[in-house]
Enzyme design. Structure first.
Site, PDB file in Angstrom:
ATOM      1  N   CYS A 169       0.834  -1.208   0.000  1.00  0.00           N
ATOM      2  CA  CYS A 169       0.000   0.000   0.000  1.00  0.00           C
ATOM      3  C   CYS A 169       0.869   1.259   0.000  1.00  0.00           C
ATOM      4  O   CYS A 169       1.973   1.252   0.531  1.00  0.00           O
ATOM      5  CB  CYS A 169      -0.870   0.045   1.239  1.00  0.00           C
TER       6      CYS A 169
ATOM      7  N   ARG B  15       5.227   0.431  -6.104  1.00  0.00           N
ATOM      8  CA  ARG B  15       5.180  -0.417  -4.911  1.00  0.00           C
ATOM      9  C   ARG B  15       4.249  -1.607  -5.097  1.00  0.00           C
ATOM     10  O   ARG B  15       4.324  -2.575  -4.345  1.00  0.00           O
ATOM     11  CB  ARG B  15       4.698   0.403  -3.704  1.00  0.00           C
TER      12      ARG B  15
ATOM     13  N   TRP C 289      -2.914  -2.631  -1.646  1.00  0.00           N
ATOM     14  CA  TRP C 289      -2.475  -3.973  -2.040  1.00  0.00           C
ATOM     15  C   TRP C 289      -3.224  -4.909  -1.117  1.00  0.00           C
ATOM     16  O   TRP C 289      -2.964  -4.946   0.087  1.00  0.00           O
ATOM     17  CB  TRP C 289      -0.967  -4.071  -1.835  1.00  0.00           C
TER      18      TRP C 289
ATOM     19  N   ASN D 142      -1.574   1.649   5.767  1.00  0.00           N
ATOM     20  CA  ASN D 142      -0.652   0.668   5.185  1.00  0.00           C
ATOM     21  C   ASN D 142      -0.239  -0.243   6.335  1.00  0.00           C
ATOM     22  O   ASN D 142       0.143   0.247   7.391  1.00  0.00           O
ATOM     23  CB  ASN D 142       0.556   1.426   4.611  1.00  0.00           C
ATOM     24  N   GLY D 143      -0.329  -1.571   6.155  1.00  0.00           N
ATOM     25  CA  GLY D 143       0.054  -2.508   7.218  1.00  0.00           C
ATOM     26  C   GLY D 143      -1.072  -3.472   7.518  1.00  0.00           C
ATOM     27  O   GLY D 143      -2.040  -3.579   6.765  1.00  0.00           O
TER      28      GLY D 143
ATOM     29  N   GLU E 179      20.003 -15.725  -8.071  1.00  0.00           N
ATOM     30  CA  GLU E 179      19.533 -14.370  -8.349  1.00  0.00           C
ATOM     31  C   GLU E 179      19.095 -14.246  -9.813  1.00  0.00           C
ATOM     32  O   GLU E 179      18.082 -13.607 -10.118  1.00  0.00           O
ATOM     33  CB  GLU E 179      20.649 -13.362  -8.004  1.00  0.00           C
TER      34      GLU E 179
ATOM     35  N   LYS F 191      15.327 -13.222 -11.031  1.00  0.00           N
ATOM     36  CA  LYS F 191      15.042 -12.110 -11.960  1.00  0.00           C
ATOM     37  C   LYS F 191      14.159 -12.589 -13.100  1.00  0.00           C
ATOM     38  O   LYS F 191      13.196 -11.929 -13.471  1.00  0.00           O
ATOM     39  CB  LYS F 191      16.335 -11.523 -12.559  1.00  0.00           C
TER      40      LYS F 191
ATOM     41  N   GLU G  22      10.564 -13.313 -11.842  1.00  0.00           N
ATOM     42  CA  GLU G  22       9.825 -12.112 -11.440  1.00  0.00           C
ATOM     43  C   GLU G  22       9.251 -11.330 -12.602  1.00  0.00           C
ATOM     44  O   GLU G  22       8.112 -10.894 -12.556  1.00  0.00           O
ATOM     45  CB  GLU G  22      10.782 -11.122 -10.745  1.00  0.00           C
TER      46      GLU G  22
ATOM     47  N   HIS H 269      22.206 -35.157  -9.257  1.00  0.00           N
ATOM     48  CA  HIS H 269      21.440 -35.683  -8.118  1.00  0.00           C
ATOM     49  C   HIS H 269      19.944 -35.452  -8.297  1.00  0.00           C
ATOM     50  O   HIS H 269      19.186 -35.552  -7.343  1.00  0.00           O
ATOM     51  CB  HIS H 269      21.932 -35.051  -6.816  1.00  0.00           C
TER      52      HIS H 269
ATOM     53  N   LYS I 287       7.248  -3.630  -4.330  1.00  0.00           N
ATOM     54  CA  LYS I 287       8.654  -3.248  -4.176  1.00  0.00           C
ATOM     55  C   LYS I 287       9.117  -3.406  -2.734  1.00  0.00           C
ATOM     56  O   LYS I 287      10.172  -3.931  -2.457  1.00  0.00           O
ATOM     57  CB  LYS I 287       8.848  -1.802  -4.640  1.00  0.00           C
TER      58      LYS I 287
HETATM   59  C1  AGP Z   1      13.977  -8.856  -5.803  1.00  0.00           C
HETATM   60  O1  AGP Z   1      14.016  -8.498  -7.127  1.00  0.00           O
HETATM   61  C2  AGP Z   1      12.784  -8.488  -5.062  1.00  0.00           C
HETATM   62  N1  AGP Z   1      12.375  -7.165  -5.239  1.00  0.00           N
HETATM   63  C3  AGP Z   1      12.734  -8.993  -3.623  1.00  0.00           C
HETATM   64  O2  AGP Z   1      13.189 -10.311  -3.569  1.00  0.00           O
HETATM   65  C4  AGP Z   1      13.495  -8.141  -2.573  1.00  0.00           C
HETATM   66  O3  AGP Z   1      14.871  -8.289  -2.712  1.00  0.00           O
HETATM   67  C5  AGP Z   1      13.027  -8.581  -1.169  1.00  0.00           C
HETATM   68  O4  AGP Z   1      11.653  -8.320  -1.051  1.00  0.00           O
HETATM   69  C6  AGP Z   1      13.787  -7.900  -0.061  1.00  0.00           C
HETATM   70  O5  AGP Z   1      13.617  -6.513  -0.101  1.00  0.00           O
HETATM   71  P1  AGP Z   1      14.589  -5.542   0.698  1.00  0.00           P
HETATM   72  O6  AGP Z   1      15.947  -5.712   0.120  1.00  0.00           O
HETATM   73  O7  AGP Z   1      14.009  -4.176   0.492  1.00  0.00           O
HETATM   74  O8  AGP Z   1      14.544  -5.974   2.135  1.00  0.00           O
END
Ligand code: AGP
Length: 614
Positions: free
Chosen positions: A2, A27, A75, A104-105, A487, A491, A494, A510, A609
C-alpha cells in the site's frame, strides 16, 4: 504494498495527491482512492479498482476540490480488491462523514475490535482491518475533541503494523498521521505539509523530509508539524534535505526504470566505494564510530535478509569465511524470526535490505536484539529507514532510489558493501595485508569493468529470443556463483513469469538433470576460478542430454560456441569481483526476455517493491 499520500495546504491538493499516487505505483497495488475536505466542510471520496488511471477517470467524471486530503493505493490483504475495500475508509453519523483514514500494514487484533464495535451498533461497509481504526478514532474524538490525542489513544490499542493518515471534517487545516512497523515520512513545504509512504511520492512538492520513529503520531499544520512519541511525549524529528531525489524519480531516456537502474551500476558502484578505500586498505569508519571497537571482537556472523538481499548474504558467506576466517550463517528472515536460535559467543547480527522496511527482516532484527548478539549491523540503501535507525552499526549502499520492483543496482551495491565489510573484518583480525591490497586494487576497477559488461547488451539481447517461447529455465553456478545463479533465476521468474530454478552445478546429477532436454534452456555462470574445470564437466552433462546451453564465461575460459552452446565472454576480472559482474548479464537477459514477452517490467504482477507486511 500500500502507498499513502496526504497533504495540508492553502492551494488545491487533488493533483498533488494523484501525482503522489502515480509515483507510488511501483510499490504494487490493486485499487486506489482519495478523500478531500471540500470547501463546504464535507469529506468526499472517490475510489476505483485497478490502476491510478481508473481513479483519475473517476475524478474527472466527478471532481473533488479542497486543500486538505489523503490518498492511497491498496495492495489487498484483508478482503478482495473491490471498491468497497479500497481506502480511504470513512466514519461518521449516518450519511455524514466525520473522518477519513488511509492505512498501510496489518492490524492483527482487528477481529475482536470489530466485534466489539459491531456489538455497540457500528455499521461496517468493508471487509478490511483498516475500517476498525476509522470507527475507533471517531469514538475517541467524542472524548478527546482533538484529532492528535484521539489518534494517539487509538493506536495504543492496536497490535500489528500500521502507517496511517487521517483527516477530520472539523479540523480543516490539520492532517494527523502515525506509524509503527510501516514506513511514513513527513514532507516539509513552504506553508504546507505532506506525508507519504516514500519520499519519492512527495518529490514533486518538496525535497525536505522528517522520518517518523516507531510509535510516533504527528499532526501536520500549514507552517509546522508536531510529533508525540509512543509514550505521548512531544519530540523533535529533524528535517533532512534529500539531494539526489529528483534524478531518481524519472526514467530519463530509458524505456523502463529497471533498464535505467541496470545502466546506473557503474556510477552507483563507484558511489558505494567512494570514501571507503584509502591506499591499500578499507576504512572501517564507514561502519560508524563504534565499529573499530566492535569488529576485532567478532567471532561469528549471522546474516538475515529476504529475496535478492538474501542472495547477497549467501555470497558474503563465502567471502567472510575465506577472507576473514570468521564462521558465517545466512538465513531468510521469515524463517529466522520464528526459530529457536542458539547464538554462539560474540556473534555479529547483520541484516541486508534495499528498503530497510521489509517486515520480516525488521522483525528478525528486533527478535535478534533480545537474543544476546554482540551487536547489529544493517546494510541498507535507504537512509532513515527503520532498519538503519534500529541497528547499532550501519553501512549504506548508495545505490540511490530503486524503483523497478526487480532489484538490480541494489544487489550489486550490496555485494560491494559486503566485500568492503569482509575486508574491514579481515583487517580487524590482523590477517595478511597482501590479499587485502590485491582486492582493494580490484575494487578500484569495478565501475570500469561493469561498464564493459554492460557493453555486451546487444549480444545478450540477441540471445533472449531463444527464451521467449520457453516455459522453464535452469541456472547453474558453483561457489560464489551459486547465489548468482539463484539471483538470475529470481530475476527471470519475477519479470518474465518463466519458471526458473537454480542449482549448484554439482547437484545436477542428483536430480535436476532429469529435466534437461531441448525445451529446457540451461544458463551457466563460468568465471575463471578454482571450480571452473568442475563446472565444465557439469556442462558436458547438459550437452550430452541435448540441452541448449547459455554460458556467461570469463574472457580466459575456453568453451566452444556452437549451435547448442551459446557463449558470451565477459572481460577478464579477479575472482573477487566475479559475483558482482556476472550478475549484470543475467539482469540484462531477464530484461530482454520480459520485453519479448510483453510483461510489465517495472511492476510485475502480484509483486510489491517494499514488502512491509508479513
Ligand atoms: C527482488 O528483485 C525483489 N524485489 C525482492 O526479492 C526483494 O529483494 C526482497 O523483497 C527484499 O527486499 P529488501 O531488500 O528491500 O529488504
Amino acid at each position: 504494498m500500500c502507498g499513502i499520500v496526504g497533504a495540508v495546504a492553502e492551494r488545491p491538493v487533488g493533483d498533488i495527491l494523484l501525482e503522489g499516487l502515480r509515483r507510488l505505483e511501483y510499490r504494487g497495488y490493486d485499487s486506489a482512492g482519495v478523500a478531500i475536505r471540500e470547501p463546504n466542510g464535507q469529506l468526499s471520496r472517490r475510489r476505483a479498482v485497478g490502476k491510478v488511471a481508473a481513479l483519475e477517470a473517476a475524478l474527472s467524471d466527478s471532481p473533488l476540490n479542497g486543500s486538505l486530503g489523503i490518498a492511497h493505493t491498496r495492495w489487498a490483504t484483508h478482503g478482495r480488491p473491490t471498491q468497497a475495500n479500497a481506502h480511504p475508509h470513512m466514519a461518521g453519523d449516518g450519511d455524514t462523514n466525520e473522518l477519513a483514514l488511509v492505512h498501510n500494514g496489518i492490524i492483527e487484533n482487528y477481529e475482536p475490535l470489530r466485534r466489539q464495535l459491531e456489538a455497540e451498533g457500528v455499521h461496517f461497509s468493508s471487509e478490511t482491518d483498516t475500517e476498525v481504526m476509522a470507527h475507533l478514532i471517531r469514538r475517541s474524538m467524542q472524548t478527546h475533541h482533538d484529532l492528535l490525542q484521539a489518534v494517539h489513544q487509538v493506536v495504543s490499542q492496536l497490535e500489528g503494523a500500521y502507517a496511517i493518515a487521517v483527516i477530520h471534517r472539523d479540523a480543516p487545516q490539520q492532517l494527523v498521521c502515525a506509524r509503527k512497523g510501516s514506513p511514513l515520512v513527513i514532507g516539509a513545504g513552504m506553508g504546507e505539509h505532506f506525508c507519504g509512504s516514500d519520499p519519492l511520492a512527495l518529490l514533486q512538492v518538496t525535497d525536505r523530509f522528517a522520518y517518523l520513529e516507531e510509535g510516533d503520531v504527528a499532526r501536520l499544520h500549514l507552517d509546522h508539524f508536531e510529533v508525540l512519541n509512543a509514550q505521548g511525549q512531544p519530540v523533535e524529528r529533524p528535517v533532512i534535505r534529500w539531494e539526489h531525489g529528483h534524478q531518481a524519480a524519472s526514467k530519463g531516456d530509458f524505456k523502463h526504470f529497471m533498464l535505467k537502474e541496470i545502466h546506473e551500476q557503474p556510477q552507483v558502484l563507484a558511489d558505494t566505494l567512494e570514501g571507503r578505500l584509502a591506499g591499500d586498505h578499507v576504512l572501517p569508519q564507514m561502519l560508524g564510530s563504534d565499529a573499530m571497537a566492535l569488529l576485532p571482537s567478532v567471532k561469528q556472523v549471522q546474516i538475515v535478509a529476504c529475496g535478492t538481499s538474501y542472495h547477497a548474504g549467501m555470497v558474503a558467506r563465502y567471502w567472510i569465511e575465506r577472507l576473514a576466517g570468521v564462521p558465517c550463517q545466512v538465513e531468510v528472515a521469515s524463517e529466522y524470526r520464528y526459530r529457536q536460535v542458539v547464538v554462539p559467543e560474540a556473534t555479529l547480527f547483520i541484516t541486508i535490505s534495499q528498503s530497510g522496511e521489509t517486515a520480516d527482516t525488521l522483525a528478525a532484527l528486533r527478535f535478534a536484539k533480545t537474543q544476546g548478539y554482540l551487536g547489529s549491523l544493517a546494510i541498507c540503501n535507504v537512509p532513515g529507514s527503520s532498519l538503519m535507525r534500529e541497528s547499532d552499526l550501519t553501512l549504506m549502499t548508495h545505490a540511490g532510489p530503486e524503483i523497478g520492483v526487480a532489484s538490480t543496482k541494489a544487489f550489486t551495491t550490496q555485494l560491494t558493501a559486503l566485500l568492503l565489510l569482509t575486508l574491514a573484518l579481515r583487517q580487524a583480525k590482523g590477517l595478511d595485508d597482501a590479499t587485502t591490497r590485491e582486492i582493494v586494487d580490484d575494487l578500484r576497477q569495478l565501475p570500469t569493468l561493469c561498464q564493459q559488461v554492460l557493453d555486451l547488451d546487444t549480444q545478450i539481447e540477441r540471445l533472449s529470443a531463444a527464451f521467449a517461447e520457453k516455459h522453464h529455465a535452469l541456472f547453474l553456478g558453483r561457489g560464489t556463483q551459486f547465489p548468482i545463479a539463484l539471483e538470475g533465476a529470481l530475476k527471470l521468474k519475477e519479470i518474465s513469469y518463466i519458471h526458473a530454478e537454480a542449482y549448484p552445478a554439482g547437484e545436477l546429477k542428483h536430480g535436476p538433470l532429469a529435466l534437461v532436454d531441448r525445451d529446457m534452456p540451461v544458463i551457466a555462470v563460468a568465471p575463471n576460478d578454482d571450480l571452473l574445470e568442475k563446472l565444465k564437466s557439469n556442462l558436458q552433462e547438459v550437452g550430452a542430454r541435448g540441452g541448449e546451453l547459455f554460458v556467461f564465461a570469463d574472457h580466459a575460459v575456453t568453451i566452444a560456441d556452437s549451435e547448442q552452446h551459446h557463449v558470451v565472454k565477459l572481460p577478464a576480472m579477479s575472482e573477487w569481483l566475479a559475483p558482482i559482474l556476472f550478475t549484470v548479464p543475467l539482469q540484462l537477459l531477464s530484461y530482454h526476455v520480459a520485453i519479448l514477452k510483453g510483461t510489465d517490467v517495472d511492476q510485475p504482477r502480484n509483486l510489491a517493491k517494499s514488502v512491509t507486511v508479513e
